[in-house]
Design an enzyme around this catalytic site. Structure first.
Site, PDB file in Angstrom:
ATOM      1  N   ARG A   1       0.854  -1.187   0.000  1.00 47.62           N
ATOM      2  CA  ARG A   1       0.000   0.000   0.000  1.00 47.62           C
ATOM      3  C   ARG A   1       0.889   1.236   0.000  1.00 47.62           C
ATOM      4  NH1 ARG A   1      -3.434  -2.813  -1.477  1.00 47.62           N
ATOM      5  NH2 ARG A   1      -5.574  -3.085  -0.708  1.00 47.62           N
TER       6      ARG A   1
ATOM      7  N   GLU B   1      -3.791   7.284  -4.866  1.00 48.11           N
ATOM      8  CA  GLU B   1      -4.128   6.703  -6.173  1.00 48.11           C
ATOM      9  C   GLU B   1      -5.446   7.241  -6.696  1.00 48.11           C
ATOM     10  OE1 GLU B   1      -4.080   2.485  -5.573  1.00 48.11           O
ATOM     11  OE2 GLU B   1      -1.951   2.427  -5.097  1.00 48.11           O
TER      12      GLU B   1
ATOM     13  N   HIS C   1      -1.031  -0.068  -9.871  1.00 46.45           N
ATOM     14  CA  HIS C   1      -1.694  -0.973  -8.923  1.00 46.45           C
ATOM     15  C   HIS C   1      -2.282  -2.187  -9.644  1.00 46.45           C
ATOM     16  CE1 HIS C   1      -3.791  -1.029  -4.734  1.00 46.45           C
ATOM     17  NE2 HIS C   1      -3.478  -2.247  -5.133  1.00 46.45           N
TER      18      HIS C   1
END
Length: 316
Positions: free
Chosen positions: A236, A265, A283
């Site tokens: 993360r 993000e 991601h």
């Protein structure tokens, strides 16, 4: 008998999963509405909603939970639940599931890919060829090999251990850090994250995002990793102080960073994008056809389990 109403915040890439979901439940697809209309759409169906289908990056906050008086279960089509307000759900006895295990292999594969790309300077090599530098004989800076290097893994659960297993044939050494030691592991545990960084050539982040791990990788940790070190993050973005990371990379205090996740993000800091010693992906750790289907199917199976009166398969 009417089908249970489900508030769906994200679409599964698996058409088979979405077809099954539509067949078994009354679905209200938030993701199909523009952002400005989503709140009113939710308000129109809130009184009927018994389940929420969401993903880690979207999460579910206390304010929205309070708007759903009949909510019984939240199924998360991700492993990470850091954006799910678990205390608010627990206070009402609402069940929560996620998707551990099924994405381990693909995420571990990407971690290895990112490390190799950063260490062997793959983006720079690709650009060298495309610019015509090879043909003109422009000077080419050599990269470093992996054999004999140490990979420090922050968070040595399923994914961390899978990464170590993949890197072992490269002739590497390993160490890990997490608060709880792994019983029976032959891999040594460092006393702290800072110590792990200091003894490692590569620092690979696999830990969950919690209050305790937020910005755990700070300027001190990055400096300990050193000017030849490589940071790999497939966990993360919140684990890393991005401002400190940009500074360390720009000033040569860190060799390179290979990142699949970011703090805000999908917004990636422009200075990070401009640095030549980075490898950046959007991601995509679990973004394969096979894994996204498996994740969606497990999410659906958890939803079906709840409404069949049996325990969740992967309860949080």
């Amino acid at each position: 008998m009417s089908k249970p109403d489900v508030l769906v915040f994200a679409q599964s890439p698996s058409t088979a999963v979405m077809s099954q979901l539509a067949l078994q439940f009354e679905c209200h697809h938030v993701w199909q509405y523009p952002a400005a209309q989503q709140s009113s759409m939710i308000a129109a169906v809130a009184a009927r909603i018994r389940a929420v289908w969401t993903v880690g990056p979207i999460g579910l906050d206390a304010g929205l939970i309070a708007r759903l008086p009949r909510l019984e279960v939240v199924v998360v089509n991700s492993v990470g639940v850091d954006k799910i307000d678990l205390p608010a759900l627990a206070a009402r006895g609402i069940k929560v599931s996620n998707t551990p295990g099924v994405l381990t292999d693909d995420v571990a594969d990407l971690a290895v890919l990112l490390l190799l790309a950063a260490q062997r300077r793959l983006p720079a090599m690709d650009a060298y060829v495309r610019r015509g530098d090879w043909a003109t004989g422009a000077r080419l800076q050599p990269a470093h090999g992996l054999r004999g290097k140490t990979a420090g893994i922050f968070g040595f659960g399923r994914i961390g251990q899978a990464i170590a297993a993949r890197l072992a044939p490269f002739g590497m050494e390993f160490a890990y850090f997490q608060p709880r030691a792994i019983d029976g592991s032959a891999v040594p545990r460092a006393a702290s994250l800072l110590e792990l960084a200091a003894r490692s050539d590569y620092l690979i982040l696999c830990a969950p995002a919690t209050a305790a791990t937020r910005h755990a990788v700070d300027a001190e940790v990055l400096s300990a990793l050193g000017p030849q070190g490589v940071l790999v993050n497939i966990a993360r973005g919140a684990l890393v102080d991005e401002a400190a990371l940009v500074a360390a990379l720009a000033e040569g205090r860190l060799g390179a960073a290979a990142l699949d996740v970011f703090e805000d993000e999908p917004n990636v800091p422009a200075p990070l994008c401009a640095l030549p010693n980075t490898v950046l992906t959007p991601h995509i750790g679990s973004l394969t056809v096979e894994t996204r289907h498996a994740m969606g199917q497990l999410t659906l199976d958890n939803l079906c389990a709840h409404f069949s009166g049996v325990p969740l398969l992967t309860s949080v």
